[in-house]
Design an enzyme around this catalytic site. Structure first.
Site, PDB file in Angstrom:
ATOM      1  N   CYS B  35       0.874  -1.130  -0.025  1.00 28.44           N
ATOM      2  CA  CYS B  35       0.045  -0.004   0.016  1.00 28.44           C
ATOM      3  C   CYS B  35       0.816   1.219   0.056  1.00 28.44           C
ATOM      4  CB  CYS B  35      -0.871  -0.064   1.421  1.00 28.44           C
ATOM      5  SG  CYS B  35      -2.065  -1.091   1.001  1.00 28.44           S
ATOM      6  N   ASP B  37       2.693   2.620   2.692  1.00 33.47           N
ATOM      7  CA  ASP B  37       3.101   3.091   3.930  1.00 33.47           C
ATOM      8  C   ASP B  37       3.519   2.247   5.002  1.00 33.47           C
ATOM      9  OD1 ASP B  37       2.175   5.826   3.409  1.00 33.47           O
ATOM     10  OD2 ASP B  37       0.506   4.955   3.111  1.00 33.47           O
ATOM     11  N   CYS B  60       4.980   8.475   2.260  1.00 31.41           N
ATOM     12  CA  CYS B  60       4.874   9.662   1.671  1.00 31.41           C
ATOM     13  C   CYS B  60       5.217  10.843   2.687  1.00 31.41           C
ATOM     14  CB  CYS B  60       3.526  10.035   1.005  1.00 31.41           C
ATOM     15  SG  CYS B  60       2.085   9.901   2.169  1.00 31.41           S
ATOM     16  N   CYS B 104      -2.951   8.592   6.491  1.00 33.06           N
ATOM     17  CA  CYS B 104      -1.430   8.383   7.344  1.00 33.06           C
ATOM     18  C   CYS B 104      -1.733   9.070   8.601  1.00 33.06           C
ATOM     19  CB  CYS B 104      -0.753   9.789   6.737  1.00 33.06           C
ATOM     20  SG  CYS B 104      -0.404   9.402   4.978  1.00 33.06           S
TER      21      CYS B 104
END
Lengths: 395, 148
Positions: B35, B37, B60, B104
């Site tokens: 994915c 992360d 990211c 996130c």
């Protein structure tokens, strides 16, 4: 130093193009459809621009339709090919999995309207085979649409060979040449393509203007209905300044094209040689069959967006097929089409240089990228696992 | 308008508490590389207080910034308080995240919880399993008021 290395996304407007455009943004504001002298001067400028674009790609001026950009040209070409086929009961379309979304999404729309779409394999090296195109063509195939140069990895497709196969089988062939025109020799006669899309802003022309070449005899379907502009195939008052700018930029781009290609290829080779020395990196796409300026690499253990943000902070504008830049969780459809695993495809970097870049700029990139990759790897749990032998390197 | 707030960029470019911890009392890792992360959080605990925190993150800009912010928000706090850290609080402390980046902040919340759970498990601390009942519901949390 700030280096712009994202020329495959867009380019700076050339001063020559700007100079050519200015009169049509100021005093010469005529509508090319008007009968008075102001309008007729605009019509003349339009004709001259059409002649220039046609000459560069070895087409007849009557085969050039100006559009609002590359995406519109792609839409119009595919709809035209599909409709021409449908009238004869042919509703099968052939393309590849790594086309631009202007192509893929148009095909998807047609699929929902009863067309059947075959997407060909682009193989590990990002190059389609003409034999596989031939094998995929059926009696009900209406159109084959395959890009000239892939926008993310820069690989060049065997367009001439594919066009030959299509012609032999009596199937229309369109190529999205947005990344090729102005960077490679493009001759529609020698290639034998039926339709070809281009966009001005990829070769230092203005944004919002492009063109579609359509070989005489191929029926064109409107995307925008309106007046009799573009021989009735694209309604709307012509963007004279944009079209004049496109022609001026194209003329400039192909003046000493060979010299530019040799120079830009040199910059690209320096980038590839330097950056593939980073451990556990790989070059995406065929080593040889690539447009002069585009390099795409993956670095294991890092994610692309962090890389781009750091590169920007350190003076390099680049891009990535990173999921995070697009807002979806999936990495680049192009890199996935090459068969790269998701975790590798997330760590991609596209650098696209052109004749406006210098050796010093390439040196700056070669200094900054390894530093940023190392920094991000040092704070990556994925890299930590690889280093400790808890996971196996994939590249 | 920039993609990220100044706070996100600050925590991305100057991450707090970044690095590995050799003698951690609890380690939590969430997310997966497919994915794009992964966050790993290390905590050191003394008398029920999180005395030190470190993180490493693959992801990211907002994933790195969310990890960094979360470590600041739990450092020096009692465990019970750390468990109350919400993704919404992390996103708000960062002056908002773009809508598609809110996951996130969810990962940051989950990384903290995973580290505490690991500490409990390793140190034989009894707990009600229900408090970690939502390990896998990365998409069901409150959405913080982010910018689109």
């Amino acid at each position: 130093m700030y280096v712009y290395a994202d020329n495959a996304a867009t380019t700076a407007l050339s001063p020559k193009a700007l100079e050519a455009m200015l009169p049509y943004l100021q005093g010469e504001y005529g509508n090319a459809s008007s009968l008075h002298s102001v309008g007729q001067r605009a019509a003349e400028a339009l004709q001259k621009a059409r002649d220039t674009v046609a000459e560069v790609i070895h087409a007849d001026p009557k085969e050039i339709y100006f559009t609002g950009g590359g995406s519109e040209a792609d839409n119009q070409a595919i709809l035209s090919g599909a409709m021409a086929g449908a009238r004869k009961g042919k509703k099968h379309l052939i393309s590849t999995a790594f086309e631009h979304h202007a192509v893929l999404h148009t095909l998807k729309k047609l699929e929902s309207q009863g067309f059947e779409v075959t997407l060909l394999d682009v193989h590990k090296n990002g190059v389609v085979s003409a034999e596989e195109v031939a094998a995929a063509i059926r009696p009900d195939t209406a159109l084959v649409t395959i890009m000239f140069v892939n926008n993310e990895i820069g690989t060049i497709q065997p367009i001439g060979e594919i066009a030959k196969v299509c012609r032999e089988k009596g199937v229309l062939f369109h190529t999205d040449a947005v990344q090729a025109v102005g960077h490679l020799p493009v001759d529609v006669q020698a290639l034998g393509v039926d339709m070809l899309s281009m966009a001005a802003h990829k070769f230092h022309g203005p944004k919002g203007v492009g063109a579609l070449y359509v070989r005489r005899g191929v029926p064109v379907v409107n995307v925008i209905e309106g007046g009799q502009q573009e021989r009735g195939k694209r309604g709307g008052t012509e963007n004279i300044a944009g079209i004049v700018g496109m022609a001026a930029a194209l003329k400039e781009a192909v003046t000493d094209l060979e010299g530019h290609m040799a120079y830009v290829t040199g910059l690209r080779e320096k980038l590839i040689t330097g950056l593939t020395q980073i451990p556990h990196s790989c070059l995406n796409g065929d080593r040889e069959k690539r447009v002069p300026g585009t390099v795409n690499l993956c670095f294991e253990g890092i994610e692309g967006e962090g890389l781009l943000l750091w590169l920007d902070a350190k003076g390099v504008a680049a891009s990535s097929g990173s999921a995070c830049t697009s807002g979806s969780l999936d990495p680049s459809h192009v890199l996935l089409a090459l068969g790269l695993p998701h975790e590798i495809a997330h760590g991609s970097l596209r650098l696209s240089v052109d004749a406006w870049n210098t050796e010093e700029e390439v040196d700056h990139i070669l200094q900054v990228v390894p530093e940023v990759v190392k920094y991000l790897r040092d704070m990556s749990p994925v890299w930590d696992e690889l280093e400790r032998g808890e996971a196996t390197h994939l590249i | 308008m920039a993609l990220y707030s100044d706070k996100v960029m600050d925590h991305f470019q100057n991450p707090r508490n970044v690095g590995k911890m050799e003698d951690a009392d609890g380690i939590g890792e969430v997310g997966n590389a497919v994915c794009g992360d992964i966050m790993r959080m290390y905590i050191k605990v003394r008398d029920g207080i999180i005395t030190d925190v470190k993180f490493i993150t693959f992801g990211c800009g907002s994933a790195i910034a969310s990890s960094s912010m979360a470590t600041e928000m739990i450092k020096g706090k009692p465990i019970a308080e750390a468990l109350e850290l919400s993704n919404k609080a992390v996103a708000e402390a960062l002056d908002g995240l773009p809508a598609h980046k809110l996951h996130c902040s969810v990962l940051a919340e989950e990384a903290v919880r995973a580290a505490v759970k690991d500490y409990y498990d390793k140190h034989g601390v009894a707990y009600d399993p229900a408090i970690f009942g939502c390990d896998s519901c990365a998409h069901g949390h409150d959405q913080a008021p982010g910018e689109a």
